[in-house]
Write an enzyme that holds these catalytic residues in place. Structure first.
Site, PDB file in Angstrom:
ATOM      1  N   TYR A   1       0.950  -1.197  -0.004  1.00  0.00           N
ATOM      2  CA  TYR A   1      -0.194   0.053  -0.030  1.00  0.00           C
ATOM      3  C   TYR A   1       0.770   1.396  -0.007  1.00  0.00           C
ATOM      4  CZ  TYR A   1      -3.793   3.284   1.353  1.00  0.00           C
ATOM      5  OH  TYR A   1      -4.615   4.553   1.449  1.00  0.00           O
TER       6      TYR A   1
ATOM      7  N   LYS B   1       1.147   4.395  -2.938  1.00  0.00           N
ATOM      8  CA  LYS B   1       0.832   5.770  -2.686  1.00  0.00           C
ATOM      9  C   LYS B   1       2.036   6.817  -2.827  1.00  0.00           C
ATOM     10  CE  LYS B   1      -3.544   5.106  -1.878  1.00  0.00           C
ATOM     11  NZ  LYS B   1      -4.599   5.550  -2.649  1.00  0.00           N
TER      12      LYS B   1
END
Length: 271
Positions: free
Chosen positions: A166, A170
């Site tokens: 994740y 990002k």
């Protein structure tokens, strides 16, 4: 701060695309846009949730459904064609909101976990933006300001243990977003990055390749309605980037002040 020559963005009679609109931030942002007289093309896989969103929005004629996976070209093409019809070839706002997460040590994860997270969180926004650019430029050429808004994360500023996939997605979104902003600003196209901390939504109900017993170690959270309101405010005001929540700001700014201290704190947290 917006540059002096930038216009504020107005939702009234605008055409917007919001991905990941079946819950959470996308759901709430759609409702806010519709309330301010935007036509919103909502994109998600769950038709029944999109129908519910339209029916409860107060203006179902302003909510236009595209059911499909954001990683698929057919879904993207359908949304862009609908934008062409509604906006006479133009698009005022693209919100890249759809996202997935994963929790657990990188060493124990499959290769597929990283690829799935990157496809949804990074490559999908890139390709949706690529497809939208001619339409965004069309609006800018008419003398209006158009906007790309990417929903990032505080974890795109500072990575933490057990969320490597994740965080990687990002961070990639953050870097690409900053380059895109510099490239498009003189075309009259704004690029806004919104970086929430934990959001109280269905996001954690659909984690990729994750043990259902895993828990997210996060401090503090905002309801999606509050994140959506802050997002719309950032879009309207031409903000380049906003970091939301006290916990999120503390993580990001503490890391900027003393990365070694944060490294030590997060290493202990990983244990």
């Amino acid at each position: 701060m917006p540059l002096p020559f930038q216009q504020v963005w107005s939702p009234e009679d605008s055409v917007a695309i919001v991905t990941g609109a079946s819950s959470g931030i996308g759901w709430e942002l759609t409702r806010l846009l519709v309330a301010e007289r935007s036509h919103v093309i909502v994109v998600a896989r769950r038709r029944e949730r999109l129908l519910e969103l339209a029916e409860t929005s107060g203006h179902p004629d302003r909510v236009h459904l595209v059911v499909g996976d954001v990683t698929q070209a057919g879904t993207r093409d359908e949304a862009m064609s609908l934008a062409d019809e509604l906006g006479n070839g133009g698009l005022d706002l693209l919100v890249n909101n759809a996202g997935v997460g994963a929790i657990g040590p990188f060493a124990k994860a499959s290769a597929e976990r990283m690829r799935k997270v990157m496809e949804v969180n990074f490559f999908a926004p890139v390709e949706w933006t690529r497809a939208a650019l001619p339409r965004l430029r069309c609006v800018a050429e008419r003398g209006k300001r158009s906007v790309v808004c990417n929903i990032g994360s505080v974890l795109g500023h500072r990575a933490v243990p057990d969320k490597s996939e994740y965080c990687a997605s990002k961070f990639a979104l953050h870097g690409w977003n900053d380059s895109l902003r510099a490239e498009l600003i003189h075309d009259g196209i704004g690029v806004t990055l919104v970086s929430p901390s934990t959001t109280q939504s269905e996001f954690f109900d659909a984690l990729v390749d994750t043990d259902p017993n895993q828990k997210s170690k996060s401090i503090g959270s905002w309801p999606p309605s509050r994140v959506a309101a802050a997002t719309l405010d950032a879009i309207k005001r031409g903000r380049s980037e906003v970091i939301l929540s006290l916990g999120g700001k503390a993580l990001v700014y503490a890391d900027r002040v003393s990365p070694p201290v944060m490294n030590g704190i997060l290493a202990k947290r990983g244990d």
